[in-house]
Enzyme design. Structure first.
Site, PDB file in Angstrom:
ATOM      1  N   CYS A 118       0.809  -1.233   0.000  1.00 45.31           N
ATOM      2  CA  CYS A 118       0.000   0.000   0.000  1.00 45.31           C
ATOM      3  C   CYS A 118       0.838   1.278   0.000  1.00 45.31           C
ATOM      4  O   CYS A 118       0.389   2.290  -0.517  1.00 45.31           O
ATOM      5  CB  CYS A 118      -0.981  -0.024   1.166  1.00 45.31           C
ATOM      6  SG  CYS A 118      -2.124  -1.408   0.989  1.00 45.31           S
ATOM      7  N   HIS A 259      -2.888   5.865   5.561  1.00 42.39           N
ATOM      8  CA  HIS A 259      -3.434   4.876   4.631  1.00 42.39           C
ATOM      9  C   HIS A 259      -4.830   4.494   5.126  1.00 42.39           C
ATOM     10  O   HIS A 259      -5.013   4.166   6.305  1.00 42.39           O
ATOM     11  CB  HIS A 259      -2.521   3.649   4.571  1.00 42.39           C
ATOM     12  CG  HIS A 259      -3.116   2.498   3.824  1.00 42.39           C
ATOM     13  ND1 HIS A 259      -3.801   2.659   2.652  1.00 42.39           N
ATOM     14  CD2 HIS A 259      -3.140   1.164   4.094  1.00 42.39           C
ATOM     15  CE1 HIS A 259      -4.223   1.481   2.227  1.00 42.39           C
ATOM     16  NE2 HIS A 259      -3.841   0.562   3.096  1.00 42.39           N
ATOM     17  N   ASN A 289     -10.645   0.472   1.385  1.00 39.19           N
ATOM     18  CA  ASN A 289      -9.187   0.449   1.300  1.00 39.19           C
ATOM     19  C   ASN A 289      -8.800   0.359  -0.172  1.00 39.19           C
ATOM     20  O   ASN A 289      -8.936  -0.690  -0.788  1.00 39.19           O
ATOM     21  CB  ASN A 289      -8.669  -0.767   2.078  1.00 39.19           C
ATOM     22  CG  ASN A 289      -7.159  -0.925   1.999  1.00 39.19           C
ATOM     23  OD1 ASN A 289      -6.495  -0.236   1.226  1.00 39.19           O
ATOM     24  ND2 ASN A 289      -6.632  -1.844   2.790  1.00 39.19           N
TER      25      ASN A 289
HETATM   26  N1  ACO Z   1     -18.774 -10.203   8.066  1.00 37.50           N
HETATM   27  C1  ACO Z   1     -19.134 -10.861   9.196  1.00 37.50           C
HETATM   28  N2  ACO Z   1     -18.275 -11.567   9.936  1.00 37.50           N
HETATM   29  C2  ACO Z   1     -16.978 -11.597   9.524  1.00 37.50           C
HETATM   30  C3  ACO Z   1     -16.547 -10.949   8.355  1.00 37.50           C
HETATM   31  C4  ACO Z   1     -17.502 -10.221   7.615  1.00 37.50           C
HETATM   32  N3  ACO Z   1     -17.186  -9.533   6.498  1.00 37.50           N
HETATM   33  N4  ACO Z   1     -15.223 -11.158   8.210  1.00 37.50           N
HETATM   34  C5  ACO Z   1     -14.830 -11.920   9.242  1.00 37.50           C
HETATM   35  N5  ACO Z   1     -15.898 -12.196  10.035  1.00 37.50           N
HETATM   36  C6  ACO Z   1     -15.949 -12.972  11.267  1.00 37.50           C
HETATM   37  C7  ACO Z   1     -14.795 -13.933  11.390  1.00 37.50           C
HETATM   38  O1  ACO Z   1     -15.100 -15.139  10.702  1.00 37.50           O
HETATM   39  C8  ACO Z   1     -14.719 -14.130  12.889  1.00 37.50           C
HETATM   40  O2  ACO Z   1     -15.722 -15.028  13.274  1.00 37.50           O
HETATM   41  P1  ACO Z   1     -15.421 -16.122  14.441  1.00 37.50           P
HETATM   42  O3  ACO Z   1     -15.119 -15.309  15.664  1.00 37.50           O
HETATM   43  O4  ACO Z   1     -16.701 -16.875  14.496  1.00 37.50           O
HETATM   44  O5  ACO Z   1     -14.237 -16.902  13.951  1.00 37.50           O
HETATM   45  C9  ACO Z   1     -15.106 -12.762  13.449  1.00 37.50           C
HETATM   46  O6  ACO Z   1     -15.783 -12.070  12.368  1.00 37.50           O
HETATM   47  C10 ACO Z   1     -13.930 -11.941  13.890  1.00 37.50           C
HETATM   48  O7  ACO Z   1     -12.942 -11.999  12.877  1.00 37.50           O
HETATM   49  P2  ACO Z   1     -11.580 -11.206  13.008  1.00 37.50           P
HETATM   50  O8  ACO Z   1     -10.737 -11.433  11.793  1.00 37.50           O
HETATM   51  O9  ACO Z   1     -10.970 -11.472  14.336  1.00 37.50           O
HETATM   52  O10 ACO Z   1     -12.146  -9.710  13.018  1.00 37.50           O
HETATM   53  P3  ACO Z   1     -11.364  -8.384  13.335  1.00 37.50           P
HETATM   54  O11 ACO Z   1     -12.050  -7.659  14.393  1.00 37.50           O
HETATM   55  O12 ACO Z   1      -9.877  -8.619  13.468  1.00 37.50           O
HETATM   56  O13 ACO Z   1     -11.592  -7.555  12.005  1.00 37.50           O
HETATM   57  C11 ACO Z   1     -10.428  -6.985  10.009  1.00 37.50           C
HETATM   58  C12 ACO Z   1     -11.149  -8.062  10.785  1.00 37.50           C
HETATM   59  C13 ACO Z   1     -11.429  -5.886   9.688  1.00 37.50           C
HETATM   60  C14 ACO Z   1      -9.859  -7.561   8.721  1.00 37.50           C
HETATM   61  C15 ACO Z   1      -9.292  -6.418  10.877  1.00 37.50           C
HETATM   62  O14 ACO Z   1      -8.518  -7.470  11.402  1.00 37.50           O
HETATM   63  C16 ACO Z   1      -8.400  -5.511  10.133  1.00 37.50           C
HETATM   64  O15 ACO Z   1      -8.813  -4.468   9.648  1.00 37.50           O
HETATM   65  N6  ACO Z   1      -7.101  -5.841  10.025  1.00 37.50           N
HETATM   66  C17 ACO Z   1      -6.163  -5.009   9.338  1.00 37.50           C
HETATM   67  C18 ACO Z   1      -6.239  -5.225   7.906  1.00 37.50           C
HETATM   68  C19 ACO Z   1      -5.568  -4.103   7.189  1.00 37.50           C
HETATM   69  O16 ACO Z   1      -5.381  -3.018   7.701  1.00 37.50           O
HETATM   70  N7  ACO Z   1      -5.184  -4.321   5.981  1.00 37.50           N
HETATM   71  C20 ACO Z   1      -4.688  -3.268   5.227  1.00 37.50           C
HETATM   72  C21 ACO Z   1      -3.231  -3.277   5.102  1.00 37.50           C
HETATM   73  S1  ACO Z   1      -2.745  -4.135   3.755  1.00 37.50           S
HETATM   74  C22 ACO Z   1      -3.353  -3.492   2.413  1.00 37.50           C
HETATM   75  O17 ACO Z   1      -3.902  -2.441   2.440  1.00 37.50           O
HETATM   76  C23 ACO Z   1      -3.241  -4.289   1.151  1.00 37.50           C
END
Ligand code: ACO
Length: 332
Positions: A118, A259, A289
């Site tokens: 990114c 970002h 994003n």
């Molecule tokens: N809708 C509903 N439920 C979902 C979804 C969705 N879209 N996606 C995941 N879940 C569920 C999971 O299956 C999990 O269920 P479980 O507890 O039954 O296993 C639950 O939600 C929690 O999942 P987590 O992955 O722990 O959720 P988290 O709170 O960590 O949020 C997220 C996920 C939004 C991806 C977060 O971790 C995040 O933003 N991480 C950073 C990612 C990032 O910044 N990337 C950008 C940098 S790289 C780039 O830009 C290319």
């Protein structure tokens, strides 16, 4: 040393280009098992743009570049270099930049893609600043452009709700009155965390075959939770040290352009650094994003609507696949 020495370097004009199609969280509810509430609460995203047939990475990039060139009043023939930060080129080769060169009629320009996760466009801005300061180039178009949609598994709810498509651009050149001046830049990489975000299949390590297709290796894989932890751990100290190396405190920064990955990451970093959220540019609610494009679109919008005013300092910072991260300080 973060300081850019030599000729003063400015951001002379900016532009952006978005695909027509707006995709809401409700639209995604019809495709995967998700909800508007989950997406908003976990990411802050309400809508994103998705490219349709005919809206290529290069076409979005070229439209944003032409807008930036108009805003900067720099004609195509005066562009020396085009750099495109991207992780979703239309083809691995040719890169996006040579196609943009042809589409914009920048007859004298060189062109190269910067693939650095990114922060690709941020790294390109830093390289452009160095080249302009030292006299290699006069006018450089820097673009962040992404068409991530085809690279994201639209049946994987953990990634498909996060990403969007779009492009933002700026023309950088010798600083002139009224332009944002780029004074400091820094770039980092930590390849020991390369497994956190990757697109493993279809290239030389794992050439496309039945298995790579079956196992969906041609789609982006992300360990969201670990990315969250990495960024939350590294970014606050990194940004505090960056400000120190620029000879300022974090309090002396008027605007922060992060970002646009996730509102919770931005809020966490700001809380740790005691940065008030009213000094932070946010547009991920509308665009999701957009990877390397996100800081460029945010920069264009915040300059265009007069958010960043004369005499103010702005830090632009990004992080992503690699892991890579970096920051730039600009003063108006
Ligand atoms: N809708 C509903 N439920 C979902 C979804 C969705 N879209 N996606 C995941 N879940 C569920 C999971 O299956 C999990 O269920 P479980 O507890 O039954 O296993 C639950 O939600 C929690 O999942 P987590 O992955 O722990 O959720 P988290 O709170 O960590 O949020 C997220 C996920 C939004 C991806 C977060 O971790 C995040 O933003 N991480 C950073 C990612 C990032 O910044 N990337 C950008 C940098 S790289 C780039 O830009 C290319």
């Amino acid at each position: 040393m973060a300081i850019i020495q030599g000729r003063p370097v400015g951001i002379l004009g900016t532009g952006m280009s978005l695909p027509e199609r707006v995709v809401t969280n409700r639209d995604l509810e019809k495709i995967v098992n998700t909800s508007d509430e989950w997406i908003v609460q976990r990411s802050g995203i309400h809508t994103r743009r998705m490219a349709s047939a005919g809206e290529s990475n290069a076409s979005l990039a070229a439209v944003s570049a032409l807008a930036a060139m108009r805003a900067a009043a720099v004609p195509a023939d005066d562009i020396d270099m085009i750099m495109v930060g991207t992780n979703s080129p239309d083809t691995l080769f040719p890169g996006v930049a040579p196609i943009v060169q042809s589409m914009t009629g920048a007859s004298r320009a060189g062109g190269m893609d910067v693939q650095a996760g990114c922060p690709g466009a941020l790294f390109a801005m830093a390289a452009a600043a160095g080249g302009i300061a030292s006299g290699i180039w006069d006018n450089v178009v820097v673009i962040g452009s992404e068409v991530m949609t085809p690279l994201v598994d639209q049946t994987d709810r953990s990634t498909c709700v996060l990403f969007g498509d779009g492009a933002g651009a700026c023309v950088m050149g010798p600083w002139r009155e009224g332009a944002l001046r780029v004074t400091h830049a820094d770039m980092k990489a930590d390849g020991s965390k390369s497994d956190l975000i990757s697109l493993p299949g279809g290239l030389s390590a794992l050439p496309a075959n039945e298995r790579t297709l079956r196992e969906k290796m041609h789609f982006l894989k992300m360990n969201g939770r670990e990315v969250f932890k990495f960024v939350s751990r590294e970014l606050p100290d990194y940004l505090a040290n960056f400000c120190q190396s620029c000879g300022i405190t974090c309090d002396e920064v008027d605007w922060w352009i992060f970002h646009q990955a996730n509102i919770r990451i931005i809020e966490y970093v700001c809380e740790r650094m005691k940065i008030p959220m009213d000094r932070v540019i946010i547009n991920l609610d509308r665009y999701g994003n957009t990877s390397a494009a996100s800081i460029m679109i945010a920069l264009h919008e915040s300059l265009g609507c007069g958010t960043i005013r004369r005499g103010q300092r702005t830090v632009i910072t990004s992080f992503g696949a690699g892991m890579t991260y970096g920051a730039i300080l600009a003063e108006s």
